[in-house]
Design a protein around this motif. Structure first.
Motif, short mmCIF file in Angstrom:
data_model
loop_
_atom_site.label_atom_id
_atom_site.label_comp_id
_atom_site.label_asym_id
_atom_site.label_seq_id
_atom_site.Cartn_x
_atom_site.Cartn_y
_atom_site.Cartn_z
N ILE A 1 -0.32 6.20 28.11
CA ILE A 1 0.53 7.20 28.76
C ILE A 1 -0.02 8.59 28.52
O ILE A 1 -0.12 9.41 29.44
CB ILE A 1 1.98 7.09 28.23
CG1 ILE A 1 2.61 5.76 28.65
CG2 ILE A 1 2.83 8.26 28.73
CD1 ILE A 1 3.97 5.48 28.01
N LEU A 2 -0.41 8.86 27.27
CA LEU A 2 -0.93 10.19 26.95
C LEU A 2 -2.20 10.48 27.76
O LEU A 2 -2.37 11.57 28.30
CB LEU A 2 -1.21 10.31 25.45
CG LEU A 2 0.03 10.27 24.55
CD1 LEU A 2 -0.39 10.18 23.08
CD2 LEU A 2 0.91 11.50 24.77
N ASP B 1 -1.17 11.15 31.25
CA ASP B 1 -0.53 12.45 31.38
C ASP B 1 -1.54 13.59 31.37
O ASP B 1 -1.31 14.66 31.92
CB ASP B 1 0.51 12.66 30.26
CG ASP B 1 1.81 11.90 30.54
OD1 ASP B 1 1.91 11.32 31.64
OD2 ASP B 1 2.70 11.88 29.67
N ARG C 1 -7.46 14.69 23.77
CA ARG C 1 -7.55 15.66 24.87
C ARG C 1 -8.99 16.03 25.22
O ARG C 1 -9.35 16.06 26.40
CB ARG C 1 -6.76 16.91 24.51
CG ARG C 1 -5.26 16.69 24.53
CD ARG C 1 -4.52 17.97 24.20
NE ARG C 1 -3.11 17.69 23.98
CZ ARG C 1 -2.20 17.62 24.95
NH1 ARG C 1 -2.58 17.83 26.20
NH2 ARG C 1 -0.96 17.34 24.67
N PHE D 1 8.50 7.92 20.38
CA PHE D 1 7.85 8.51 21.54
C PHE D 1 8.99 9.18 22.31
O PHE D 1 10.16 8.84 22.10
CB PHE D 1 7.21 7.39 22.38
CG PHE D 1 5.96 7.77 23.11
CD1 PHE D 1 4.90 8.37 22.45
CD2 PHE D 1 5.82 7.48 24.47
CE1 PHE D 1 3.72 8.68 23.14
CE2 PHE D 1 4.64 7.79 25.16
CZ PHE D 1 3.60 8.39 24.48
N GLN E 1 1.48 3.81 24.37
CA GLN E 1 1.68 5.25 24.23
C GLN E 1 0.39 6.01 24.51
O GLN E 1 0.39 7.05 25.18
CB GLN E 1 2.19 5.57 22.82
CG GLN E 1 3.64 5.15 22.61
CD GLN E 1 4.08 5.20 21.15
OE1 GLN E 1 3.36 5.71 20.29
NE2 GLN E 1 5.26 4.68 20.86
N ASP F 1 4.13 17.05 24.33
CA ASP F 1 3.87 15.86 25.13
C ASP F 1 4.74 14.72 24.62
O ASP F 1 5.57 14.91 23.74
CB ASP F 1 2.37 15.51 25.15
CG ASP F 1 1.85 15.06 23.79
OD1 ASP F 1 2.67 14.71 22.91
OD2 ASP F 1 0.62 15.05 23.61
N ARG F 2 4.53 13.55 25.18
CA ARG F 2 5.46 12.47 24.85
C ARG F 2 5.31 11.97 23.43
O ARG F 2 6.20 11.31 22.90
CB ARG F 2 5.31 11.34 25.88
CG ARG F 2 5.83 11.80 27.24
CD ARG F 2 5.92 10.69 28.23
NE ARG F 2 6.78 9.63 27.77
CZ ARG F 2 6.82 8.44 28.34
NH1 ARG F 2 6.05 8.17 29.38
NH2 ARG F 2 7.63 7.51 27.88
N SER F 3 4.20 12.30 22.78
CA SER F 3 4.08 11.90 21.38
C SER F 3 4.61 12.99 20.45
O SER F 3 4.55 12.85 19.24
CB SER F 3 2.63 11.56 21.04
OG SER F 3 1.83 12.71 21.14
N ARG G 1 3.48 16.15 20.32
CA ARG G 1 2.50 17.17 19.99
C ARG G 1 2.58 18.35 20.95
O ARG G 1 2.80 18.16 22.15
CB ARG G 1 1.09 16.58 20.06
CG ARG G 1 0.67 16.02 18.75
CD ARG G 1 -0.68 15.34 18.85
NE ARG G 1 -0.62 14.10 18.10
CZ ARG G 1 -0.66 14.05 16.77
NH1 ARG G 1 -0.80 15.14 16.07
NH2 ARG G 1 -0.58 12.89 16.15
N GLU H 1 -4.46 8.70 19.53
CA GLU H 1 -3.25 9.43 19.88
C GLU H 1 -3.42 10.90 19.51
O GLU H 1 -3.07 11.80 20.24
CB GLU H 1 -2.06 8.83 19.13
CG GLU H 1 -0.72 9.44 19.50
CD GLU H 1 0.03 9.99 18.31
OE1 GLU H 1 0.38 9.21 17.42
OE2 GLU H 1 0.25 11.20 18.27
#
Lengths: 314, 450, 645
Positions: free
Chosen positions: A194-195, A198, A165, C619, A191, C458-460, C462, A161
């Motif tokens: 999803i990240l 995204d 990137r 989230f 999650q 972002d969705r977390s 960050r 998480e």
């Protein structure tokens, strides 16, 4: 006589298909299932789960003597090791860049590139490369690895998480598959998917590692989290529908039931038999809860699990 | 179909009279829904309500018990397909097959190996549940003798395996009081077998490999003879057919509430297995996927220990907070001079601390205290993560022997504990770490030097 | 397509544009500047203009009330030219008025309990016959006889302090007295005597003891009028910000007594402040009703809260007997009864039973969710048929604690943040219109929602450094600080502090944890009853926090369930409201006791479902975005925007 109607579920979703290799190299596709593991009465199984063998880029220091004796000198050279893994029936190779860990040699990107090039040259199976799981080092070595493996469609891991990137970006630009690893928990697994999505990765470029708990050490958590992920995927949740990878060998052989060789109660039984069964039972349990790739260590387990998958697929 | 708390509540008197021991009718209804209390605990329930609730609460898979009182094996009464939906209640009985054609010494030894096999795992004793005695000789007297011999050595539950009603009758003469499972009624012998089961009040296995319709039909016939305690053998003997058939049986019972097949299942993983490994793999699949009794052809401690561990894992209640075993964990390859951090044993807390440490590249020792699976602040709030408890864990896990310094880093969110811990652990320097796990790497970089 | 003429007043500037052009673009063409804090995304409602003549197509928008739409108001960033148009561009003040009107229509709602007025304190006038040699009944007998004859009050208790003054008071008053009686028990209790016919209001005090703030209302028990209100920080705050810290503090030495005194002092100071305000002697206050969470009530009464925090979480009492003000040290008539509203459990106290009473949830036929968000979050779900409640330790983030630039909602606090979708620049609303000093709870929710919707985080949670830096070429608001990434809400030169006001990733993490705890509480409670949150017909929000909360943004971060906005109502401080109701009506008092015994308490940490829900809620807005369809739609819309800046 009452006719019993076959009880079928109306699933609406399916597991994403992910392909590794190709372009001259053997290719393997996992995923695509539209039912729970191996329920062939409900739907065909397009791609049976596959078995990977774990190869380290340095001679392992703390492995069980049962593993050391069966692999012998191959442990000293990842390319030789990988070749032997092919002979043992591996469907693909997982290369763990252990030596890049700051406490295991702290080797850099050049060492990693060489190891990957050597393994790619030695075998024609698809490849998964895992970093040492130290963020800075993962980002450093995996970026280099991605570059030398361009066009080979390997999988790179692990994305977390917090640190996803960089690895996701090189997978995107070099056409590789990213592996997201999250602590044993369904929401965290989703999650991370999803990240990664995204950031721009397509579903067919993501594998997930929901973290493996070995038999007796959290297996039930992995079992249920994976079962829930698969059920959610079949119910149409695309963000839980990534194929799953389980590091069965690493986790099983780390436990005292497998690692310790003396001072154990006699009722635990023969050491080698137990250690092998520990890995086998962990593997078969996780296959039944939704694993698409199991990463194993002992050749006898590889043989047994391959036969198991074949039998389950029918 | 299980009723929700609100649905049950509708049948209650709604007086909040507290006579059931719960503060409100709704609180009671929710406990009934969780099956932790019986509906009849409500003294003011109307007869219609009671009938409605009892029929709704009937288990989709019948509870069947095998063996004499005090040594009973209970199987069935499962209510879900997947353990995370609630829990799996009754672990499958794992038994060893004994053949009446074996020499008496072999039988005695095989029995002894099983009865002597007891392994302690996290305070729970792992052992097998009984024996399946097979009338391999085809002879009734030999069968009865063998059953007697086994019973002389053990009071564990038994399965009696014979296709011959006369042989079964002979064995039952000796053993009916301990309520063995009769294996099995088939298309050929079901009438006399059902009579034997009725006569002796023993549970009866119904074996029919032709298909589930045929199996259901046979169960109904046996049922009509007055046999209610039934165990199914659909004849699936390999990995694929076992998984597919047992899943269908479970779905028919749970999701379709199909009563003719709402019974526990017996399996024989060794029948078609070419090796011990193969039997072990099938047996382990059957532990998770829906067996009620698993009869092993091969027994060895090296097989039994992992198989029983798996059963323990799968039948753990998943509603309990996910916990990590308390103890001192090495993160990376820590040395004696590496930092020592303290956290709680809630799994996600552990994972985030261990993950951040690992991810930062710092090797460290992590003392995971037993907080019953609560996170740092919750555990502190509930008094389960205080100075006294932390000090106790220090001693229990002999932390001092692992390191050559006396500095310990506590989570920043319980900074208030610093003084108290220093009182409890004389001579220790308590360092207050960051409140958020994600700052651990930076914290160690700036604050830890050897 | 033919062109249309669009004219902007009062400047009179105009432009000719094709049909379907956004009014905002037409304005730009005409050289008219319309301010768009959110970047023309329809999120802030600040770019409104009024159609005087002509046709503009517009879509439904939460920033305009139906009446405003009827009056011709449209948002220039969403309305399109559909014919020749004459538009009025409002001045700033006019614009703010309309915006405020919209906000008011969505917030200022309260539910009045309809209680027959029936206070337990009564005042009666008696004209006694003075004693003579022939009629020499003693003073007390004389008083009792008159009371029975004239007011049918047969039983009277008289405490020693009153007894001691009785003879003198009667004679000095020439046998004409006004008695103040406490009718709360079987026998009447004489708590005060005044000479002659006492005029003026019969006074009572309704008190809300919050973990952070204490509020008192001085009430005329006769008319029900609130004569004055005063609020102050609970002095116990210096001994721990949340209930757990205070419980832990109370466990050592004589700290329990210290905490008791601190809250009593807070109350007494407020009383004397009120006394000055309304020019009345507080000794004339004849009753006090107190609503507080279980810990606050325990501390106020001097009961040890130690056992509240450890399993099995048992309070000393949930229904508290009435005590006299004098015993408790409260500076009103020492004989005045003090009634603490009943609690349900260790973490659901009298503030919540007060809330259920004041919100009328207990008699609603709608499935209602009641939230009281303070330092703790308490939740009630139910209707007249059944009610359940739970508590979640939300933490003090929304009250300004635990966040770097956090402060309470007072002058200088940023209460609203808009982030421009295109430039990522911020526009702030600061309470009192002064330079910002910090950010309060609603400001944080606003900032987080905006940063999330615009892609800054972002969705977390960050901060996406690359994205922000790509957008903000000149001076990026995103940067690395001591606690990882941070985003500058206000540059130092624009603040009253002389330093940048930032939201760090650690702050965001705190906010997300807080909102997740509350949402998870809502979700678990619904799930364990077999109900979906989308079935909730009404959401009532109590607590001081509620009044400033923007529903839209609270949904965007996943604090509130994604329901149509008209289902949300803000009730303000329901705790003091409930105390007020009880002060005025014995029926309300009976009702609140009924509420306390029928509320079903659910222990959230009892099983794994809560952790599961909590992790899902950690989230933005939630791991399962299908629960937040409106946010999903907005994100998808913006994704398109992001791709083409």
């Amino acid at each position: 006589m009452p006719g019993v109607e076959t009880p079928l579920e109306k699933w609406t979703g399916k597991v994403h298909e992910v392909t590794l290799g190709g372009n001259g190299r053997k290719s393997i596709t996992v995923g695509g299932e539209s039912t729970l593991p191996f329920l062939s009465f409900e739907a065909p199984i397009p791609h049976p789960p596959v078995v990977a063998i774990e190869v380290l880029d340095m001679e392992p220091q703390d492995w069980s003597p049962h593993l050391v004796s069966v692999w012998g000198d191959a442990l000293k050279d990842p390319a030789v090791w990988a070749k032997k893994a092919v002979e043992c029936g591996a469907d693909l190779i997982v290369l763990r860049l252990r030596s890049a860990h700051p406490e295991a040699g702290d080797t850099g990107v050049d060492h990693a590139k060489k190891a990957v090039e050597a393994v790619l040259a030695a075998v024609d199976l698809p490849l998964i490369v895992l970093g040492p799981e130290v963020e800075e080092k993962d980002n450093e070595v995996l970026v280099g690895v991605s570059d030398v493996a361009r066009g080979q469609k390997i999988a790179l891991g692990n994305c977390s998480e917090k640190n996803h990137r960089t690895i996701a970006a090189v997978c995107l630009s070099d056409g590789h598959v990213a592996i997201g690893k999250s602590p044993i928990e369904i929401n965290l697994a989703k999650q991370l998917n999803i990240l990664l999505s995204d950031v721009g990765l397509a579903p067919e470029s993501i594998l997930m590692d929901p973290t493996t708990g070995a038999l007796g050490y959290g297996l039930e958590y992995s079992y249920s989290v994976m079962e829930r992920l698969r059920i959610a995927a079949l119910m149409g949740d695309k963000m839980t529908a990534m194929p799953m990878l389980c590091t069965v060998g690493e986790e099983s052989w780390r436990q005292k039931e497998s690692r310790a060789t003396e001072g154990l109660p006699p009722l635990w039984g023969d050491h080698q038999e137990r250690a092998i069964l520990w890995e086998e039972i962990t593997a078969v349990s996780l296959l039944n809860s939704g694993a698409d790739i199991v990463v194993l260590r002992h050749p006898r387990v590889v043989e047994r699990i391959k036969a198991t998958i074949a039998s389950l697929v029918g | 179909m299980a009723l929700s708390g609100i649905e049950i509540y509708k049948f209650l008197p709604k007086t909040n009279c507290k006579k059931c021991g719960f503060p409100t009718c709704l609180a009671f209804a929710m406990k009934v829904a969780q099956k932790t209390v019986d509906i009849i605990t409500c003294p003011d329930l109307s007869d219609e309500s009671r009938q409605a609730l009892e029929s709704a609460g009937r288990p989709p898979i019948k509870l069947v018990s095998i063996g004499a009182d005090g040594k009973k094996l209970e199987i069935g009464n499962e209510v879900v397909m997947f353990r995370h939906e609630k829990t799996f209640y009754h672990p499958p009985g794992i038994m060893r097959r004994i053949k009446d054609s074996s020499p008496a010494e072999t039988v005695a030894q095989q029995v002894a190996e099983v009865t002597e096999f007891k392994v302690d795992r996290v305070g729970i004793e792992l052992s097998l549940n009984g024996f399946a005695i097979e009338n391999d000789s085809g002879d009734g007297a030999a069968f009865a003798k063998c059953v007697e011999a086994v019973m002389a050595k053990t009071d564990l539950p038994l399965v009696l395996m014979s296709s011959k009603p006369e042989a079964m009758a002979a064995a039952l003469e000796k053993s009916a009081a301990s309520r063995p499972l009769i294996y099995a009624a088939t298309g050929d012998n079901w009438e006399p077998m059902a009579e034997l089961a009725s006569k002796h009040g023993c549970p009866l296995a119904v074996a029919e490999p032709k298909g589930l319709s045929e199996l259901a039909a046979l169960v109904e016939e046996v049922n009509k003879k007055g046999v209610e305690d039934i165990v199914l053998d659909p004849g699936a003997r390999d990995l694929g057919s076992s998984l597919n058939t047992l899943t269908q049986l479970r779905r028919l019972a749970i999701k379709k509430n199909f009563q003719p097949l709402g019974y526990p299942i017996i399996t024989f993983p060794g029948t078609n297995a070419a090796s011990v490994d193969e039997e072990a793999v099938l047996a382990s699949q059957q532990v998770a996927k829906y067996a009620g009794i698993i009869v092993l052809d091969n027994f060895s401690p090296a097989l039994a220990y992992p198989l029983l561990t798996l059963r323990l894992n799968i039948y753990t209640d998943p509603q309990k907070p996910i916990q990590v075993q308390p103890g001192v964990y090495p993160i990376g390859a820590p040395k004696e001079s590496s930092p020592l951090c303290v956290t709680t044993n809630f799994s996600l807390t552990y994972f985030s601390v261990a993950g951040e440490l690992e991810g930062s590249g710092h090797a460290a020792w992590l003392l995971v205290c037993d907080t019953e699976g609560l996170s740092v602040l919750t555990a502190w709030a509930a008094g389960k993560f205080d100075a006294e408890k932390i000090a106790k864990n220090f001693k229990e896990f002999d932390v001092a022997s692992k390191i050559n310094h006396q500095r310990v880093i506590i989570p920043g969110r319980v900074a208030v504990l610093k003084g108290e811990i220093e009182e409890e652990l004389a001579g220790w320097d308590v360092m207050v770490g960051p409140p958020d796990a994600m700052d651990i790497g930076g914290y160690l970089k700036n604050n830890w030097s050897n | 397509m033919s062109n249309f003429q669009v004219t902007f007043e009062p400047s009179g500037k105009s432009a000719s544009v094709p049909g379907g052009t956004l009014i905002l673009d037409a304005a730009a063409r005409a050289g008219v500047l319309i301010d768009t804090p959110c970047g023309g995304q329809g999120r802030c409602g600040r770019c409104l203009v009024r159609v005087k003549d002509g046709e503009a197509s517009h879509r439904d928008n939460p920033h305009l009330t139906p009446r405003q739409v009827e009056e011709g108001w449209v948002l220039s960033c969403t309305a399109r030219v559909a014919g020749d148009l004459r538009l009025d561009v409002p001045r700033k003040r006019e614009r703010e008025r309309v915006v405020a009107e919209t906000a008011a229509s969505r917030t200022a709602q309260s539910i009045e309990g309809d209680w027959p007025r029936s206070p337990i304190i009564r005042r009666v006038f008696l004209k006694l016959t003075p004693p003579t040699l022939d009629d020499n009944a003693n003073d007390l007998e004389r008083l009792k006889a008159a009371l029975a004859a004239e007011h049918q009050i047969d039983r009277l208790a008289v405490d020693l302090p009153v007894m001691r003054r009785l003879a003198r008071d009667l004679r000095e008053a020439d046998w004409q007295v006004t008695l103040t009686l406490d009718m709360g028990e079987e026998e009447a209790r004489l708590i005060d005597i005044h000479p002659g016919r006492k005029r003026g209001a019969l006074l009572g005090a309704a008190v809300d003891i919050g973990t952070t703030n204490v509020v008192i209302q001085l009430v005329d028990l006769g008319s029900g009028k609130v004569l004055g209100q005063a609020a102050a920080r609970n002095r116990q705050v210096s001994r721990g910000e949340d209930v757990i810290s205070r419980i832990v503090y109370s466990e050592r030495g004589n700290h329990l007594e210290e905490l008791r005194k601190l809250v009593v002092e807070t109350i007494n100071e407020l009383l004397s402040e009120l006394g000055r305000k309304v020019d009345t002697d507080m000794a004339q206050v004849q009753e006090m009703v107190v609503a507080g969470n279980t810990t606050m009530t325990h501390l106020f009464l001097g009961l040890s809260p130690r056992h509240l925090r450890a399993e099995p979480y048992v309070p000393t009492a949930a229904f508290f007997p009435r005590y006299r003000a004098g015993e408790l040290g409260v500076a009103i008539n020492p004989l005045a009864p003090v009634y603490c509203l009943p609690a349900v459990a260790a973490y659901v106290g009298g503030d919540i039973t007060a809330g259920v009473l004041a919100s009328c949830l207990f008699k609603s036929d709608k499935l209602t969710l009641f939230l009281d968000v303070g330092t703790n979050g308490e939740i009630v779900l139910g209707s007249s048929d059944w009610m359940t409640t739970c508590a979640c330790s939300a933490g003090p983030a929304f009250e300004g604690a635990g966040v770097r630039g956090g402060m309470r909602a007072m002058e200088g606090a940023i209460e609203e943040v808009k982030v421009n979708s295109k430039t990522l620049e911020t526009t702030l609303s600061v309470i009192g219109g002064v330079p910002a000093q910090g950010i309060c709870g609603s400001g944080m929710i606003s900032a987080l929602a905006e940063m999330f919707i615009t892609g800054v985080v972002d969705r977390s949670g960050r901060i996406d450094m690359e994205f922000v830096k790509g957008r903000m070429k000149k001076r990026s608001r995103a940067r690395r600080g001591d606690h990882g990434g941070e985003y500058v809400l206000a540059w130092a030169r624009d603040t009253g502090l002389g330093e940048d006001i930032v939201l760090t990733e650690v702050d965001i993490n705190n906010l997300v944890r807080t909102k997740a705890a509350i949402y998870a509480g809502e979700a678990v409670m619904a799930r364990s009853l077999g109900i979906s949150l989308s079935d909730v017909q009404e959401v009532l929000i109590g607590g001081a926090f509620g009044q400033h909360l923007n529903v839209e943004e609270a949904i965007q971060i996943g604090l509130l369930p994604d329901l149509p906005w008209e289902r949300f109502k803000f009730l303000g401080n329901t705790s003091v409201r409930g105390a007020y109701n009880v002060l005025l009506s014995r029926f309300a008092r009976a009702q609140v006791e009924e509420i306390a015994s029928s509320l079903t308490y659910m222990e959230l940490i009892a099983d794994n479902t809560f952790m599961d829900e909590l992790t899902g809620a950690l989230f933005l807005p939630h791991t399962d975005i299908r629960n937040f369809p409106s946010v999903k739609a907005l994100l998808e819309e913006n994704q398109g925007e992001r791709a083409s800046p």
